[in-house]
Design an enzyme around this catalytic site. Structure first.
Site, PDB file in Angstrom:
ATOM      1  N   GLU A  70      32.641 -26.235 -17.795  1.00  0.00           N
ATOM      2  CA  GLU A  70      32.675 -26.337 -16.352  1.00  0.00           C
ATOM      3  C   GLU A  70      30.356 -26.136 -15.822  1.00  0.00           C
ATOM      4  OE1 GLU A  70      34.814 -24.340 -13.339  1.00  0.00           O
ATOM      5  OE2 GLU A  70      36.669 -25.782 -15.147  1.00  0.00           O
TER       6      GLU A  70
ATOM      7  N   ASP B 286      15.516 -13.300 -10.704  1.00  0.00           N
ATOM      8  CA  ASP B 286      16.964 -13.341 -10.493  1.00  0.00           C
ATOM      9  C   ASP B 286      16.578 -13.286 -12.135  1.00  0.00           C
ATOM     10  OD1 ASP B 286      17.318 -14.633  -9.127  1.00  0.00           O
ATOM     11  OD2 ASP B 286      19.127 -16.499  -9.259  1.00  0.00           O
TER      12      ASP B 286
ATOM     13  N   TYR C 185      37.629 -25.475  -8.124  1.00  0.00           N
ATOM     14  CA  TYR C 185      36.920 -24.933  -9.615  1.00  0.00           C
ATOM     15  C   TYR C 185      38.754 -23.770 -10.192  1.00  0.00           C
ATOM     16  CZ  TYR C 185      35.105 -20.445  -7.833  1.00  0.00           C
ATOM     17  OH  TYR C 185      34.422 -19.425  -7.467  1.00  0.00           O
TER      18      TYR C 185
ATOM     19  N   SER D 195      34.937 -11.897 -10.546  1.00  0.00           N
ATOM     20  CA  SER D 195      33.930 -12.399 -10.860  1.00  0.00           C
ATOM     21  C   SER D 195      33.611 -12.596 -12.144  1.00  0.00           C
ATOM     22  CB  SER D 195      33.062 -11.487 -10.310  1.00  0.00           C
ATOM     23  OG  SER D 195      31.356 -11.316 -10.988  1.00  0.00           O
ATOM     24  N   LEU D 196      32.087 -12.532 -13.003  1.00  0.00           N
ATOM     25  CA  LEU D 196      32.291 -13.623 -13.899  1.00  0.00           C
ATOM     26  C   LEU D 196      31.429 -12.389 -15.009  1.00  0.00           C
ATOM     27  CD1 LEU D 196      31.983 -16.927 -14.263  1.00  0.00           C
ATOM     28  CD2 LEU D 196      34.108 -15.992 -14.872  1.00  0.00           C
TER      29      LEU D 196
ATOM     30  N   LYS E 229      24.828 -18.174 -20.054  1.00  0.00           N
ATOM     31  CA  LYS E 229      23.609 -18.190 -18.227  1.00  0.00           C
ATOM     32  C   LYS E 229      22.523 -19.351 -19.055  1.00  0.00           C
ATOM     33  CE  LYS E 229      24.145 -16.063 -14.461  1.00  0.00           C
ATOM     34  NZ  LYS E 229      23.355 -15.285 -13.688  1.00  0.00           N
TER      35      LYS E 229
ATOM     36  N   CYS F 151     -11.095 -31.465   8.096  1.00  0.00           N
ATOM     37  CA  CYS F 151     -10.145 -32.084   7.644  1.00  0.00           C
ATOM     38  C   CYS F 151     -11.028 -31.502   5.707  1.00  0.00           C
ATOM     39  CB  CYS F 151     -10.073 -32.940   7.719  1.00  0.00           C
ATOM     40  SG  CYS F 151      -9.201 -34.269   5.942  1.00  0.00           S
TER      41      CYS F 151
ATOM     42  N   LYS G 225      27.971 -23.782 -14.268  1.00  0.00           N
ATOM     43  CA  LYS G 225      28.288 -22.941 -13.026  1.00  0.00           C
ATOM     44  C   LYS G 225      27.204 -23.391 -11.938  1.00  0.00           C
ATOM     45  CE  LYS G 225      27.563 -17.655 -12.674  1.00  0.00           C
ATOM     46  NZ  LYS G 225      27.461 -17.603 -11.740  1.00  0.00           N
TER      47      LYS G 225
ATOM     48  N   CYS H 253     -11.758 -35.769   5.017  1.00  0.00           N
ATOM     49  CA  CYS H 253     -12.124 -36.492   6.090  1.00  0.00           C
ATOM     50  C   CYS H 253     -13.536 -36.105   6.627  1.00  0.00           C
ATOM     51  CB  CYS H 253     -11.703 -37.949   6.949  1.00  0.00           C
ATOM     52  SG  CYS H 253     -10.436 -37.505   8.090  1.00  0.00           S
TER      53      CYS H 253
HETATM   54  S1  IVH Z   1      35.334 -19.823 -12.056  1.00  0.00           S
HETATM   55  C1  IVH Z   1      37.831 -15.840 -12.680  1.00  0.00           C
HETATM   56  N1  IVH Z   1      33.956 -21.388 -12.407  1.00  0.00           N
HETATM   57  O1  IVH Z   1      30.186 -18.042  -9.952  1.00  0.00           O
HETATM   58  C2  IVH Z   1      37.016 -17.191 -12.765  1.00  0.00           C
HETATM   59  N2  IVH Z   1      33.593 -20.108 -10.912  1.00  0.00           N
HETATM   60  O2  IVH Z   1      30.185 -14.632 -10.976  1.00  0.00           O
HETATM   61  C3  IVH Z   1      36.010 -16.637 -11.271  1.00  0.00           C
HETATM   62  N3  IVH Z   1      31.138 -20.288 -10.280  1.00  0.00           N
HETATM   63  O3  IVH Z   1      32.483 -16.355  -8.130  1.00  0.00           O
HETATM   64  C4  IVH Z   1      35.089 -17.962 -11.148  1.00  0.00           C
HETATM   65  N4  IVH Z   1      30.702 -21.971 -10.869  1.00  0.00           N
HETATM   66  O4  IVH Z   1      31.107 -17.930  -7.272  1.00  0.00           O
HETATM   67  C5  IVH Z   1      33.941 -20.195 -11.859  1.00  0.00           C
HETATM   68  N5  IVH Z   1      32.914 -23.846 -12.591  1.00  0.00           N
HETATM   69  C6  IVH Z   1      33.040 -22.652 -11.809  1.00  0.00           C
HETATM   70  C7  IVH Z   1      31.858 -22.040 -11.381  1.00  0.00           C
HETATM   71  C8  IVH Z   1      32.261 -20.557 -10.951  1.00  0.00           C
HETATM   72  C9  IVH Z   1      29.929 -20.763  -9.730  1.00  0.00           C
HETATM   73  C10 IVH Z   1      30.504 -19.175  -8.912  1.00  0.00           C
HETATM   74  C11 IVH Z   1      31.443 -18.321  -8.251  1.00  0.00           C
HETATM   75  C12 IVH Z   1      32.048 -17.286  -9.175  1.00  0.00           C
HETATM   76  C13 IVH Z   1      30.837 -16.657  -9.889  1.00  0.00           C
HETATM   77  C14 IVH Z   1      31.236 -15.826 -10.945  1.00  0.00           C
END
Ligand code: IVH
Length: 683
Positions: A115, A35, A226, A84-85, A315, A419, A117, A422
């Site tokens: 929070e 990853d 979330y 997405s983030l 991350k 085995c 992730k 044994c």
């Molecule tokens: S918030 C606008 N909170 O991460 C904010 N995402 O790449 C959108 N994820 O698609 C997401 N834990 O699948 C948020 N506490 C959390 C999260 C979270 C996991 C995942 C989620 C999202 C991806 C973002």
């Protein structure tokens, strides 16, 4: 070539590469790179595209939020796209994000919510008139798959919400598979010869995208909500934190580890704390999500492309790495299974040196085409035992050797595979994937059978773990697990053993005596019969009132029990007809290992009979006493401490340490609303 041309060429190469890895990961489920390596490629591409916007295209992998939805489920249009983030991979990048946002907020001090992730998959749940009407995957952010029927099987998703809820609203959250459940599922799949899931996220995604919801229902899935997507017809709180509190009050499961942070230093603290402790979490988290708390600020910041400016994923460092698989060796499991494992060129992953990793079974090794001397991807995230994910094909030199278990164990003099412990000839029954050592007295099996016998879910004998078990066999004070009940006759011999103090021997003997009274399901489970886990042991104990009557049961009698199939029946019958096992049972009987008879169950059993509840934290509507007495009046019991037998932990405000303990034991948590619903439903 000009600098521009070079950039264009590199961008195209990166896109092709990333698309290929996307396909390997999401479609073929067999990644070739870690990853972290994938993130690096994406980062490079993103930076180049920022620098040379003229080469941006709409089909660039950076422009995609997730996998395209599958038609088979029916498509759901998301009224509000699922964003997405953006990622931060270092403290520097986090601080840069903080500076950008502060600038845009003209210096107004923002506070944050942090929070975990969680590595699962994003879903959107729509409620209309108090009922869950649609559950959808994120898909490409605009259109997702309709997986309502599957999500209905996830027990922590409320199917209805209280009257105070808005008439129409959508919440978003992460569906995930806890690590313990993932390990168990993969173990079962390995034994059944099914392909394994690469990680808990793939397992969760694969589970909710089953065409048959009954399969989803058997998978250990959970969810944390979330955020609120939208709400119509009711005013909602003006900060993210309060919104989460509000969602909790509507019965949604919100991660208790979320924290409010007043400044970026506190955010860094949160990150550092969890980076160190992430292994202890019951789920896999690959970082934290930092969100600006005030909705007003969020609106001001808006989003850019698919990413909100008001949130960022910070991350954790990678928990995957590449190394050379030096050799595949074979260990003998408790039930005689011959388990291949990988001996690795030591590699440091996430600060821990890894020298060995699990390989499950021969079919899986073949399917993934893992060979000795391959460079392999190793993952440490979450699983107790690191896993080999797969080979890095592009690093092959030609001298890698495909694996065959029989070749490995082949003894040329005897002309058979033996085995490794044994020397008994190994076998494999038809339709099975695992080879076995058939010798029940194989020392490797015996030692592990004692470990299992004494383990917490079984006879729970404190003081007998892997070390003590190895010692008792090494010193020849026991030949099988039943012999522990005769240890008191060997007190003197024990005293002669290196470093065994009289006090600890007496404690051990006392713990062994105490275990004689464990209930029948535990004893059945403790015997370590192949195919008999805790649940099946409960079922068998419900049908037979003693070990004797179970031992005497015919195959027909066994298969007549609902949920007991021919494989289990064969296994039980084989166990009790084996001479060595008969001797063990006789020894147990003579030692007085007699589980108290289970009480008669009346036909009008109460709805919560047999269910154990523990409460932590402050409840809102009920006093703790009221809650406990209502649980009792429905047939349940209310206990003060979490044990493996606890069915539910009711979590109130400001929960105590019981929460962490429940999480580590993978015990289901419900909030007050869910408890009330459970009581209501059964009123
Ligand atoms: S918030 C606008 N909170 O991460 C904010 N995402 O790449 C959108 N994820 O698609 C997401 N834990 O699948 C948020 N506490 C959390 C999260 C979270 C996991 C995942 C989620 C999202 C991806 C973002």
């Amino acid at each position: 070539m000009s600098k521009q041309d070079k950039a264009e060429e590199r961008i195209e190469k990166l896109r092709a590469k990333i698309n290929r890895h996307n396909h390997l990961y999401h479609v073929l489920d067999s990644p070739e790179i870690s990853d972290a390596a994938y993130d690096e490629l994406m980062l490079e591409l993103r930076r180049l595209e920022e620098q040379y916007p003229q080469f941006m295209t709409t089909d660039s992998p950076t422009q995609r939020v997730g996998a395209a939805p599958i038609e088979a489920f029916g498509i759901v249009e998301h009224p509000l796209p699922l964003l997405s983030l953006g990622n931060a991979f270092s403290q520097q990048e986090l601080l840069a994000w903080n500076e950008r946002t502060s600038r845009m907020l003209a210096g107004q001090q923002a506070s944050f919510v942090c929070e975990h992730k969680i590595d699962g998959l994003a879903v959107a749940l729509t409620y209309v008139d108090r009922r869950l009407v649609v559950g959808a995957t994120r898909g490409d952010g605009y259109r997702g798959e309709n997986i309502t029927q599957n999500l209905r099987t996830v027990r922590s998703i409320p199917l209805s919400v209280p009257r105070e809820a808005p008439p129409r609203f959508e919440v978003r959250g992460e569906v995930f598979m806890p690590k313990a459940g993932f390990d168990k599922l993969n173990r079962e799949r390995a034994e059944a010869g099914q392909p394994l899931f690469a990680n808990p996220r793939n397992a969760a995604a694969g589970s909710v995208r089953q065409l048959d919801p009954r399969i989803t229902a058997t998978r250990p899935l959970d969810i944390y909500i979330y955020m609120l997507g939208y709400a119509e017809g009711r005013a909602t709180p003006d900060s993210h934190w309060q919104t989460l509190e509000y969602l909790k009050s509507l019965g949604f499961k919100v991660n208790p580890h979320n924290r409010q942070c007043n400044d970026i230093l506190q955010v860094e603290d949160y990150y550092n704390t969890w980076m160190e402790k992430r292994e202890e979490l019951p789920y896999q988290a690959d970082g934290i999500v930092v969100k600006i708390d005030l909705v007003g600020f969020q609106e001001k910041l808006g989003s850019i492309g698919h990413e909100p400016r008001w949130a960022i994923a910070y991350k954790f460092p990678a928990v995957q790495g590449n190394t050379v698989l030096k050799e595949i060796k074979i260990s003998v499991g408790r039930t005689g299974t011959l388990n291949p494992y990988a001996v690795l060129e030591p590699v440091s992953i996430g600060g821990v040196t890894i020298k060995q990793a699990a390989l499950h079974n021969e079919d899986d090794i073949r399917r993934k085409d893992i060979r000795e001397e391959d460079t392999v991807i190793v993952q440490r995230a979450g699983e107790v035992i690191p896993q080999v994910i797969g080979p890095v094909i592009s690093r092959r030199t030609g001298k890698e050797k495909p694996f065959s278990l029989v070749d490995k164990l082949y003894n040329h003099k005897k002309g058979r595979a033996l085995c490794p412990i044994c020397g008994a000839e190994v076998f494999k029954s038809e339709g099975e994937v695992m080879y076995y050592c058939p010798n029940a007295a194989c020392p490797a099996q015996m030692q592990q059978r004692l470990e299992h016998f004494a383990s917490r879910g079984a006879m729970d004998i404190r003081g007998i773990g892997d070390k003590m078990s190895a010692l008792l066999f090494r010193e020849k004070v026991v030949k099988d697990f039943a012999d522990v009940y005769y240890l008191k006759e060997k007190r003197d011999k024990l005293l002669g053993i290196d470093r065994m103090a009289a006090k600890s021997i007496d404690n051990l003997i006392q713990a062994i005596e105490k275990s004689k009274q464990r209930p029948l399901p535990r004893l059945i489970y403790a015997l370590g019969i192949r195919q008999i886990g805790g649940e099946t042991a409960e079922i068998l104990a419900g049908e037979f009132d003693s070990l004797g009557s179970l031992a005497g049961a015919t195959r027909d009698k066994l298969t007549s029990i609902h949920t007991i199939g021919p494989r289990i029946a064969d296994s039980v019958a084989a166990f009790f007809s084996n001479e060595g096992n008969k001797e063990i049972i006789e020894k147990l009987r003579r030692a007085g290992v007699l589980p108290p008879a289970e009480k008669e169950t009346s036909p009008e059993e109460l709805p919560l009979s047999g269910m154990e509840f523990v409460i932590t934290g402050r409840l809102d509507g009920l006093s703790r006493q009221e809650a406990e007495s209502r649980i009792k009046s429905h047939g349940g019991t209310a206990k003060s401490d979490i044990t493996r037998n606890t069915n539910y932990l009711v979590v109130g405000a400001e929960p105590g340490s019981k929460l962490a303990r429940a999480q580590s034991l993978d015990i289901k948590q419900i909030n007050e609303q869910e408890l009330l619903r459970l009581l209501d439903k059964n009123a």
